[in-house]
Scaffold this motif. Structure first.
Motif, mmCIF file in Angstrom:
data_model
loop_
_atom_site.group_PDB
_atom_site.id
_atom_site.type_symbol
_atom_site.label_atom_id
_atom_site.label_comp_id
_atom_site.label_asym_id
_atom_site.label_seq_id
_atom_site.Cartn_x
_atom_site.Cartn_y
_atom_site.Cartn_z
ATOM 1 N N UNK A 70 -35.974 -17.111 39.002
ATOM 2 C CA UNK A 70 -35.485 -17.238 37.627
ATOM 3 C C UNK A 70 -34.763 -15.978 37.166
ATOM 4 N N UNK A 71 -35.293 -14.813 37.535
ATOM 5 C CA UNK A 71 -34.629 -13.556 37.174
ATOM 6 C C UNK A 71 -33.274 -13.444 37.859
ATOM 7 N N UNK A 72 -33.224 -13.835 39.147
ATOM 8 C CA UNK A 72 -31.958 -13.787 39.876
ATOM 9 C C UNK A 72 -30.924 -14.708 39.242
ATOM 10 N N UNK A 73 -31.345 -15.898 38.831
ATOM 11 C CA UNK A 73 -30.415 -16.826 38.187
ATOM 12 C C UNK A 73 -29.925 -16.282 36.847
ATOM 13 N N UNK A 74 -30.819 -15.618 36.107
ATOM 14 C CA UNK A 74 -30.438 -15.091 34.796
ATOM 15 C C UNK A 74 -29.400 -13.976 34.899
ATOM 16 N N UNK A 75 -29.308 -13.344 36.071
ATOM 17 C CA UNK A 75 -28.348 -12.253 36.263
ATOM 18 C C UNK A 75 -26.939 -12.764 36.562
ATOM 19 N N UNK A 76 -26.818 -14.055 36.840
ATOM 20 C CA UNK A 76 -25.498 -14.644 37.113
ATOM 21 C C UNK A 76 -24.908 -15.153 35.804
ATOM 22 N N UNK A 80 -25.592 -19.035 36.002
ATOM 23 C CA UNK A 80 -27.027 -18.866 36.114
ATOM 24 C C UNK A 80 -27.767 -19.462 34.937
ATOM 25 N N UNK A 81 -27.189 -19.310 33.719
ATOM 26 C CA UNK A 81 -27.829 -19.864 32.530
ATOM 27 C C UNK A 81 -27.853 -21.392 32.566
ATOM 28 N N UNK A 82 -26.870 -21.999 33.208
ATOM 29 C CA UNK A 82 -26.853 -23.458 33.354
ATOM 30 C C UNK A 82 -27.736 -23.911 34.515
ATOM 31 N N UNK A 83 -27.734 -23.136 35.589
ATOM 32 C CA UNK A 83 -28.497 -23.522 36.779
ATOM 33 C C UNK A 83 -30.001 -23.422 36.553
#
Length: 208
Positions: A70-76, A80-83
């Motif tokens: 989740x942290x990795x996705x939030x950095x994109x 990332x916010x959509x994924x």
């Protein structure tokens, strides 16, 4: 889907409306919402703790890995916010599968966290898409309501009306409460899709 995956995905799972220790539910009708004593909640918590104690290291490792993803996705940015909300049911479904396997005494591993990418993947994505769509609607409605309250209540001389400021704050708090309720609904819908093979729309209907 191979035979092993089919057997896992079609396996029965505990009825969340029964006191733990009862037979596993296999009939969809058994999963219809029911009114139960408030004390059942303590029994569910006790049963969950008993499952955790069987494999504490496994569940801790899966939780940490879930946080890292989740942290990795939030950095994109943007993607990332959509994924993140789209993939949350996929990963949560894998976690719930691991819980179910520990409950049944089956071999469980950290890789089960990603089982949702192989079992009912498209249905879990739909669960995430519904969650994302409803969340965006709530956010937009709250933003419009707050903007309207500020715009209507703002006075160049007197500033913002205390009454309208209070109303704007209440709108924000109500929106946060509704989003939390939506998250709980999505979590239960995920369980129904992953372990019960329900369709996403039917799962949300039961969850609501």
């Amino acid at each position: 889907k191979n035979d092993k995956e089919s057997a896992v995905s079609n396996a029965p799972f505990p009825n969340p409306y029964q006191i733990p220790g009862a037979a596993l539910a296999v009939d969809t009708a058994d999963r219809q919402p029911q009114q139960v004593p408030a004390g059942n909640g303590l029994a569910w918590i006790s049963a969950a703790w008993a499952i955790f104690r069987q494999q504490p290291g496994l569940f801790i490792a899966m939780t940490v890995l879930l946080w890292i993803v989740n942290i990795a996705l939030s950095l994109v940015p943007f993607v990332g916010q959509l994924a993140s909300p789209l993939l949350s049911p996929v990963l949560m479904g894998g976690f719930m599968l691991a819980v179910s396997k520990v409950y049944r005494g089956e071999r469980t591993e950290v890789a089960d966290l990603f089982a949702g990418f192989k079992i009912n993947f498209s249905q879990l994505l739909v669960v995430g898409a519904i969650f994302l769509g409803l969340g965006m609607v709530l956010f937009i409605v709250a933003a419009v309501a707050v903007f309207a309250a500020v715009a209507l209540g703002f006075d160049l001389e007197g500033g913002l009306s205390p009454g309208l400021l209070f109303a704007a704050v209440m709108v924000v708090m109500l929106s946060m409460l509704l989003i939390m309720m939506l998250m709980f609904t999505m979590s239960y819908a995920t369980v129904l899709v992953m372990l019960g093979n329900d369709q996403p729309a039917d799962a949300y209907q039961l969850a609501f």
